[in-house]
Design an enzyme around this catalytic site. Structure first.
Site, mmCIF file in Angstrom:
data_model
loop_
_atom_site.group_PDB
_atom_site.id
_atom_site.type_symbol
_atom_site.label_atom_id
_atom_site.label_comp_id
_atom_site.label_asym_id
_atom_site.label_seq_id
_atom_site.Cartn_x
_atom_site.Cartn_y
_atom_site.Cartn_z
ATOM 1 N N ASP A 11 -3.659 29.042 -46.243
ATOM 2 C CA ASP A 11 -2.497 29.780 -46.748
ATOM 3 C C ASP A 11 -2.937 30.836 -47.757
ATOM 4 O OD1 ASP A 11 -0.664 28.407 -45.179
ATOM 5 O OD2 ASP A 11 -0.435 26.807 -46.654
ATOM 6 N N LYS A 32 -5.694 25.457 -40.313
ATOM 7 C CA LYS A 32 -4.295 25.744 -39.971
ATOM 8 C C LYS A 32 -3.957 27.172 -40.388
ATOM 9 C CE LYS A 32 -0.482 24.242 -42.278
ATOM 10 N NZ LYS A 32 0.511 25.328 -42.322
ATOM 11 N N ASP A 59 0.601 27.104 -37.009
ATOM 12 C CA ASP A 59 1.808 26.441 -37.548
ATOM 13 C C ASP A 59 2.878 27.489 -37.859
ATOM 14 O OD1 ASP A 59 3.507 24.576 -38.713
ATOM 15 O OD2 ASP A 59 2.470 24.634 -40.650
ATOM 16 N N LEU A 60 3.552 27.942 -36.795
ATOM 17 C CA LEU A 60 4.582 28.984 -36.995
ATOM 18 C C LEU A 60 5.989 28.376 -37.003
ATOM 19 C CD1 LEU A 60 2.999 31.849 -34.848
ATOM 20 C CD2 LEU A 60 2.767 31.390 -37.300
ATOM 21 N N LYS A 61 6.083 27.084 -36.784
ATOM 22 C CA LYS A 61 7.366 26.340 -36.917
ATOM 23 C C LYS A 61 8.533 27.098 -36.311
ATOM 24 C CE LYS A 61 6.053 24.177 -41.313
ATOM 25 N NZ LYS A 61 4.986 25.122 -41.727
ATOM 26 N N HIS A 63 11.938 28.010 -34.675
ATOM 27 C CA HIS A 63 13.274 27.406 -34.828
ATOM 28 C C HIS A 63 14.289 28.434 -34.349
ATOM 29 C CE1 HIS A 63 16.330 25.205 -37.636
ATOM 30 N NE2 HIS A 63 16.484 24.891 -36.366
ATOM 31 N N ASP A 64 14.763 28.271 -33.100
ATOM 32 C CA ASP A 64 15.679 29.273 -32.547
ATOM 33 C C ASP A 64 16.344 28.683 -31.300
ATOM 34 O OD1 ASP A 64 16.894 31.830 -31.944
ATOM 35 O OD2 ASP A 64 15.260 32.767 -33.070
ATOM 36 N N PRO A 66 16.953 28.007 -27.244
ATOM 37 C CA PRO A 66 15.924 27.645 -26.247
ATOM 38 C C PRO A 66 15.190 28.848 -25.657
ATOM 39 C CG PRO A 66 17.835 26.243 -25.953
ATOM 40 C CD PRO A 66 18.216 27.246 -27.019
ATOM 41 N N ASN A 67 15.910 29.880 -25.236
ATOM 42 C CA ASN A 67 15.251 31.022 -24.595
ATOM 43 C C ASN A 67 14.241 31.690 -25.532
ATOM 44 O OD1 ASN A 67 15.065 32.976 -22.348
ATOM 45 N ND2 ASN A 67 15.849 34.388 -23.904
ATOM 46 N N THR A 123 8.137 18.178 -45.568
ATOM 47 C CA THR A 123 7.666 17.289 -46.638
ATOM 48 C C THR A 123 8.082 17.767 -48.037
ATOM 49 O OG1 THR A 123 5.566 18.482 -46.606
ATOM 50 C CG2 THR A 123 5.671 16.449 -45.328
ATOM 51 N N ARG A 215 -3.498 23.552 -50.766
ATOM 52 C CA ARG A 215 -3.822 23.920 -52.141
ATOM 53 C C ARG A 215 -4.774 22.984 -52.885
ATOM 54 N NH1 ARG A 215 2.410 24.858 -53.260
ATOM 55 N NH2 ARG A 215 2.367 23.279 -51.614
HETATM 56 O O1 LIG Z 1 6.670 19.390 -43.369
HETATM 57 C C1 LIG Z 1 5.745 20.218 -43.543
HETATM 58 C C2 LIG Z 1 5.272 21.009 -42.514
HETATM 59 C C3 LIG Z 1 4.244 21.874 -42.761
HETATM 60 N N1 LIG Z 1 3.686 21.976 -43.991
HETATM 61 C C4 LIG Z 1 2.562 22.925 -44.171
HETATM 62 O O2 LIG Z 1 1.402 22.210 -44.587
HETATM 63 C C5 LIG Z 1 0.707 22.916 -45.599
HETATM 64 C C6 LIG Z 1 0.620 22.066 -46.835
HETATM 65 O O3 LIG Z 1 -0.055 22.775 -47.833
HETATM 66 P P1 LIG Z 1 -0.300 22.182 -49.284
HETATM 67 O O4 LIG Z 1 -0.867 23.346 -50.037
HETATM 68 O O5 LIG Z 1 -1.281 21.046 -49.130
HETATM 69 O O6 LIG Z 1 0.996 21.716 -49.851
HETATM 70 C C7 LIG Z 1 1.450 24.229 -45.798
HETATM 71 O O7 LIG Z 1 0.792 25.223 -45.043
HETATM 72 C C8 LIG Z 1 2.827 23.988 -45.219
HETATM 73 O O8 LIG Z 1 3.355 25.137 -44.589
HETATM 74 C C9 LIG Z 1 4.157 21.204 -44.999
HETATM 75 O O9 LIG Z 1 3.678 21.253 -46.154
HETATM 76 N N2 LIG Z 1 5.171 20.325 -44.751
#
Ligand SMILES: O=c1ccn([C@@H]2O[C@H](COP(=O)(O)O)[C@@H](O)[C@H]2O)c(=O)[nH]1
Length: 238
Positions: A11, A32, A59-61, A63-64, A66-67, A123, A215
């Protein structure tokens, strides 16, 4: 090797900083790429990782509808990355469409299909926030399990969950369902915005296949030392 279970979240805000970290942390095998870096650097960063034989979690998550998620997943699958995310709350139709699209995209590009995993409950959300802000009238662990089961029924390969729910998901979804846990914090690291954490050793013992850690490593004064400390912690897991 236990360290192959750690996915380090890259990140950072630009390609140059990303490359500097990748080269500094040579023994990291799985990286990631999330919204911040992909928005800034684009797909070129995936080529950088591939040229260094790294595994990639894109990890682009999504969310939209279906199409739209299907289109995004089809395009992303062509990159031939290892893991990719969609929010379970996109709904079952979207999850099914996304899974089919991943297979189409991979076949078109002649690459191995990416494992598609569903985010259950971020999370960074506490049980209180889920109830009070998001108005979900179900206990958080039960809701996370419901989201994982819906993803499994839709044919997805796994789920993203907090380490605090992973034991229950593992017991219910079985050993073949890939469970990836962010929100992992060594005792010496700051919590930041993560609300449902466990330590790396606890998360593995609870049943996670992979840990996502950002982090605590990348923002540490000495990222190599942080990586080593986490690797040593995991070496104690039996
Ligand atoms: O529920 C979620 C889904 C994705 N993340 C991603 O994981 C990392 C966590 O980074 P830290 O710096 O260890 O907190 C981050 O890229 C989030 O986008 C998540 O934290 N929780």
């Amino acid at each position: 090797m236990m360290t192959d279970k750690i996915i380090v979240a890259l990140d950072v805000g630009d390609e140059e900083s990303a490359i500097a970290l990748i080269d500094r942390l040579e023994s990291v095998t799985f990286w990631k790429v999330g919204l911040e870096l992909f928005t800034s650097a684009g797909p070129r960063i995936l080529q950088v990782l591939k040229s260094r034989q790294k595994q990639i979690f894109l990890d682009l998550k999504f969310h939209d509808i279906p199409n739209t998620v299907a289109g995004a997943c089809r395009s992303a699958a062509r990159y031939g990355v290892d893991l990719m995310t969609i929010h379970a709350t996109s709904g079952k139709d979207a999850l099914k469409a996304a899974k089919e699209a991943v297979e189409e995209g991979a076949a078109q590009a002649g690459v191995k299909p990416t494992k598609l995993i569903a985010v259950t409950v971020l999370t960074s959300i506490s049980a209180r926030q889920l109830a009070m802000d998001l108005k979900v009238p179900v206990e958080l662990p039960e809701y996370a399990l419901d989201m994982a089961l819906m993803a499994q029924e839709a044919g997805l390969d796994g789920a993203v969950c907090s380490p605090q729910e992973v034991t229950q998901l593992r017991q219910t979804c079985g050993d073949d369902f890939v469970l990836v846990c962010p929100g992992v914090r060594p005792t010496w690291a700051e919590q930041g915005d993560q609300k449902r954490s466990l330590t790396p050793a606890q998360a593995i013992q609870a049943g996670a296949d992979y840990l996502v850690i950002g982090r605590p490593i990348t923002a540490a004064a000495d990222p190599e030392l942080a990586w080593q400390r986490i690797s040593q912690e995991l070496a104690t897991v039996t």
